[in-house]
Motif scaffolding. Structure first.
Motif, mmCIF file in Angstrom:
data_model
loop_
_atom_site.group_PDB
_atom_site.id
_atom_site.type_symbol
_atom_site.label_atom_id
_atom_site.label_comp_id
_atom_site.label_asym_id
_atom_site.label_seq_id
_atom_site.Cartn_x
_atom_site.Cartn_y
_atom_site.Cartn_z
ATOM 1 N N ALA A 46 0.830 -1.205 0.000
ATOM 2 C CA ALA A 46 0.000 0.000 0.000
ATOM 3 C C ALA A 46 0.863 1.252 0.000
ATOM 4 O O ALA A 46 1.876 1.330 0.700
ATOM 5 C CB ALA A 46 -0.936 -0.005 1.205
ATOM 6 N N SER A 47 0.462 2.223 -0.771
ATOM 7 C CA SER A 47 1.171 3.504 -0.826
ATOM 8 C C SER A 47 0.831 4.327 0.412
ATOM 9 O O SER A 47 -0.343 4.600 0.677
ATOM 10 C CB SER A 47 0.770 4.271 -2.089
ATOM 11 N N ARG A 48 1.857 4.735 1.148
ATOM 12 C CA ARG A 48 1.618 5.550 2.344
ATOM 13 C C ARG A 48 1.046 6.915 1.967
ATOM 14 O O ARG A 48 0.272 7.501 2.734
ATOM 15 C CB ARG A 48 2.913 5.718 3.137
ATOM 16 N N GLY A 49 1.392 7.383 0.775
ATOM 17 C CA GLY A 49 0.826 8.642 0.320
ATOM 18 C C GLY A 49 -0.679 8.545 0.114
ATOM 19 O O GLY A 49 -1.448 9.420 0.527
ATOM 20 N N LYS A 50 -1.129 7.453 -0.530
ATOM 21 C CA LYS A 50 -2.568 7.257 -0.746
ATOM 22 C C LYS A 50 -3.289 7.012 0.569
ATOM 23 O O LYS A 50 -4.411 7.484 0.769
ATOM 24 C CB LYS A 50 -2.791 6.086 -1.705
ATOM 25 N N ARG A 60 -10.762 5.784 9.047
ATOM 26 C CA ARG A 60 -10.068 5.285 10.234
ATOM 27 C C ARG A 60 -9.193 4.086 9.904
ATOM 28 O O ARG A 60 -8.139 3.880 10.499
ATOM 29 C CB ARG A 60 -11.097 4.910 11.299
ATOM 30 N N GLY A 61 -9.673 3.250 8.962
ATOM 31 C CA GLY A 61 -8.875 2.098 8.563
ATOM 32 C C GLY A 61 -7.544 2.506 7.971
ATOM 33 O O GLY A 61 -6.503 1.919 8.275
ATOM 34 N N ALA A 62 -7.564 3.535 7.123
ATOM 35 C CA ALA A 62 -6.313 4.022 6.531
ATOM 36 C C ALA A 62 -5.396 4.595 7.602
ATOM 37 O O ALA A 62 -4.177 4.416 7.557
ATOM 38 C CB ALA A 62 -6.623 5.077 5.470
ATOM 39 N N GLN A 63 -5.985 5.293 8.595
ATOM 40 C CA GLN A 63 -5.180 5.850 9.683
ATOM 41 C C GLN A 63 -4.513 4.745 10.489
ATOM 42 O O GLN A 63 -3.336 4.827 10.846
ATOM 43 C CB GLN A 63 -6.062 6.713 10.593
ATOM 44 N N ARG A 64 -5.273 3.667 10.767
ATOM 45 C CA ARG A 64 -4.692 2.528 11.504
ATOM 46 C C ARG A 64 -3.610 1.847 10.680
ATOM 47 O O ARG A 64 -2.576 1.440 11.219
ATOM 48 C CB ARG A 64 -5.798 1.515 11.864
ATOM 49 N N ALA A 65 -3.839 1.726 9.363
ATOM 50 C CA ALA A 65 -2.832 1.112 8.496
ATOM 51 C C ALA A 65 -1.539 1.920 8.499
ATOM 52 O O ALA A 65 -0.441 1.352 8.505
ATOM 53 C CB ALA A 65 -3.376 0.984 7.071
ATOM 54 N N THR A 132 -3.719 -5.996 -5.925
ATOM 55 C CA THR A 132 -4.581 -5.270 -6.861
ATOM 56 C C THR A 132 -5.355 -4.170 -6.159
ATOM 57 O O THR A 132 -5.645 -3.120 -6.738
ATOM 58 C CB THR A 132 -5.557 -6.242 -7.554
ATOM 59 N N ASN A 133 -5.719 -4.403 -4.899
ATOM 60 C CA ASN A 133 -6.492 -3.430 -4.114
ATOM 61 C C ASN A 133 -5.755 -3.145 -2.807
ATOM 62 O O ASN A 133 -6.305 -3.336 -1.718
ATOM 63 C CB ASN A 133 -7.897 -3.956 -3.827
ATOM 64 N N ALA A 134 -4.512 -2.718 -2.913
ATOM 65 C CA ALA A 134 -3.629 -2.632 -1.753
ATOM 66 C C ALA A 134 -4.168 -1.706 -0.663
ATOM 67 O O ALA A 134 -4.264 -2.104 0.511
ATOM 68 C CB ALA A 134 -2.233 -2.176 -2.191
ATOM 69 N N GLU A 135 -4.518 -0.476 -1.020
ATOM 70 C CA GLU A 135 -4.958 0.495 -0.007
ATOM 71 C C GLU A 135 -6.267 0.077 0.642
ATOM 72 O O GLU A 135 -6.441 0.180 1.858
ATOM 73 C CB GLU A 135 -5.105 1.897 -0.634
ATOM 74 N N ARG A 136 -7.215 -0.407 -0.175
ATOM 75 C CA ARG A 136 -8.507 -0.837 0.367
ATOM 76 C C ARG A 136 -8.330 -2.038 1.289
ATOM 77 O O ARG A 136 -8.902 -2.081 2.387
ATOM 78 C CB ARG A 136 -9.447 -1.199 -0.787
ATOM 79 N N ALA A 137 -7.524 -3.021 0.852
ATOM 80 C CA ALA A 137 -7.296 -4.210 1.672
ATOM 81 C C ALA A 137 -6.553 -3.852 2.953
ATOM 82 O O ALA A 137 -6.854 -4.390 4.029
ATOM 83 C CB ALA A 137 -6.502 -5.246 0.873
ATOM 84 N N ALA A 138 -5.585 -2.945 2.866
ATOM 85 C CA ALA A 138 -4.827 -2.535 4.053
ATOM 86 C C ALA A 138 -5.741 -1.900 5.095
ATOM 87 O O ALA A 138 -5.610 -2.158 6.305
ATOM 88 C CB ALA A 138 -3.716 -1.568 3.654
ATOM 89 N N ALA A 139 -6.681 -1.059 4.636
ATOM 90 C CA ALA A 139 -7.619 -0.430 5.567
ATOM 91 C C ALA A 139 -8.540 -1.467 6.216
ATOM 92 O O ALA A 139 -8.866 -1.370 7.409
ATOM 93 C CB ALA A 139 -8.442 0.625 4.831
ATOM 94 N N LEU A 140 -8.948 -2.492 5.457
ATOM 95 C CA LEU A 140 -9.864 -3.511 5.978
ATOM 96 C C LEU A 140 -9.205 -4.390 7.040
ATOM 97 O O LEU A 140 -9.838 -4.759 8.035
ATOM 98 C CB LEU A 140 -10.386 -4.383 4.825
#
Length: 442
Positions: A46-50, A60-65, A132-140
């Motif tokens: 997952a891109s830390r920028g995204k 919140r999921g992205a923040q936790r990731a 394929t869905n790195a940012e979405r999966a990382a947040a989940l």
């Protein structure tokens, strides 16, 4: 007889129950293995920028990731520990189950079946989705992975200590901030890939890389050398000073007294004209009054900067002091050149020219034979930008300087050199300075 049949039926029932229970546990372990494998791929890819952009929008999921990926060593240690535990347990249960059903041949059969199941459903499938869905999966997966990291923290800490101890025996040290320090390289690499794939325009790539490089480049690399500086002698007749300013392509000129090294100020053409106009008394005034004019009284105090200052810091100084012009000196205070805010901006946006610029024409001109004719004073960086070449600028700033460095001599007109995959021919030389070269790729 009835007792024997009843016993066989009971054993068969127990075998069936144990079989399905084991299958259910193995299936659950495969799901957990897929979860660990996919989570590892998602959180590392997952891109830390995204993720930061999503977190700023309230995810919140992205923040936790983001918080989890701050310590990649702890994250990977926890995920690998969980993944190995479930994989080993699944393999052990499958081996026991197949041995019970097929005897000794069950070990080989269990190995083949579990390898296929783990490869397809616990590795390839979840990792393909995650990448394929790195940012979405990382947040989940951020919440459950965060809990797992807390649970495994003591064991992972012990493993980290052991691993670092073993690596230190071989002289290898781990740096937790290595990814932070490599951000510039990651951005540059992404821009190069984007440009090669046609997603990023060359001009956009050059501007962004130019802005990133300001902190890495020194004033001496882009300054106008002292040999090219136009100056005003304070002892010159005022009418000649006026004529020089009107004839000059520059609005600011250094003023010296007695010796060009003795810079006493910098005159702005507007200030000069305003002062002279006031001295003669306006349009109806007496031009003879110019004889009393002293340019030193109008000149601004000179601003000196060391040649080792970075472009980033110098641009900040220009903005802070509200000035666009500085004289560059070396460690002994000797004048080396001058630099303007425009020079620094040109490192970002490219050449800035106007109708008064004597070098408005492109400094790279194609010759009839397909070679490029280049001014010797042109910087290697500008040449690379104009041609999309990659000539090194570690040892020299200008094209002429690169030729002299590689030749280890001052070449004569007509000499030809080949290095770095290019052919260089010296076309013109003035004194010890190479003024014009012809270049082509080999």
């Amino acid at each position: 007889m009835d007792w024997t049949v009843s016993k066989m039926e009971t054993g068969t029932a127990l075998l069936d129950s144990a079989f399905w229970i084991n299958c259910g546990i193995i299936l659950l372990l495969l799901i957990l293995s897929g979860f660990f494998s996919g989570s590892e791929t998602a959180l590392t890819a997952a891109s830390r920028g995204k993720l930061r952009t999503q977190a700023d929008k309230g995810s919140r999921g992205a923040q936790r990731a983001l918080q989890i990926t701050e310590d990649n060593e702890r994250l990977i240690g926890s995920v690998l520990l969980g993944n190995n535990l479930v994989n080993i347990l699944a393999a052990a249960l499958a081996t026991a189950l197949f041995t019970r059903l097929f005897g000794e041949s069950g070990v080989a059969l269990a190995t083949v079946v579990m390898t296929l199941l783990v490869l397809v459903f616990a590795e390839v499938l979840p990792k393909t989705y995650a990448i394929t869905n790195a940012e979405r999966a990382a947040a989940l997966v951020s919440r459950p992975i965060g809990i797992i990291i807390l649970v495994f923290a003591p064991l992972v800490g012990a493993v980290r200590f052991l691993v670092r101890g073993i690596l230190s025996l071989f002289g290898i040290t781990t740096d937790p901030d290595i990814n932070i320090l490599a951000v510039r390289e990651e951005i540059a690499g992404a821009l190069q890939i984007g440009h090669s794939e046609g997603v990023v325009e060359k001009e956009d790539r050059d501007r962004i890389l130019g802005a990133l490089d300001l902190r890495e480049r020194a004033v001496e690399e882009i300054m106008l050398h002292r040999s090219g500086i136009e100056m005003i002698d304070a002892a010159t007749d005022p009418s000649d000073i006026l004529e020089q300013c009107l004839r000059s392509n520059h609005t600011r000129l250094p003023v010296f007294r007695d010796d060009p090294e003795n810079i006493i100020g910098v005159i702005h053409a507007k200030d000069l004209l305003r002062a002279m106009y006031k001295l003669i008394g306006g349009p109806e005034g007496d031009a003879a009054a110019l004889k009393k004019f002293d340019v030193a009284t109008v000149a601004m105090k000179p601003y000196f900067v060391p040649e080792t200052s970075t472009l980033d810091e110098q641009m900040r100084q220009f903005l802070r002091r509200r000035t666009h012009f500085a004289l560059v000196v070396d460690e002994y205070g000797t004048l080396q050149g001058l630099i303007t805010l425009e020079d620094i901006l040109e490192e970002i946006v490219g050449e800035i020219t106007d109708e008064f610029d004597p070098h408005a024409d492109h400094p790279v001109k194609p010759a009839e034979d397909g070679n490029l004719v280049v001014d010797g004073a042109m910087t290697i960086r500008d040449l690379n930008r104009a041609t999309d070449w990659s000539l090194p600028d570690d040892e020299a700033n200008t094209v002429a300087g690169l030729v002299i460095h590689e030749a280890q001599m001052i070449p004569t007109t007509g000499q030809v050199f080949s290095f770095h995959g290019f052919r260089f021919e010296v076309l013109a030389r003035e004194g010890n300075r190479i003024t014009q070269l012809k270049i082509r790729p080999l």
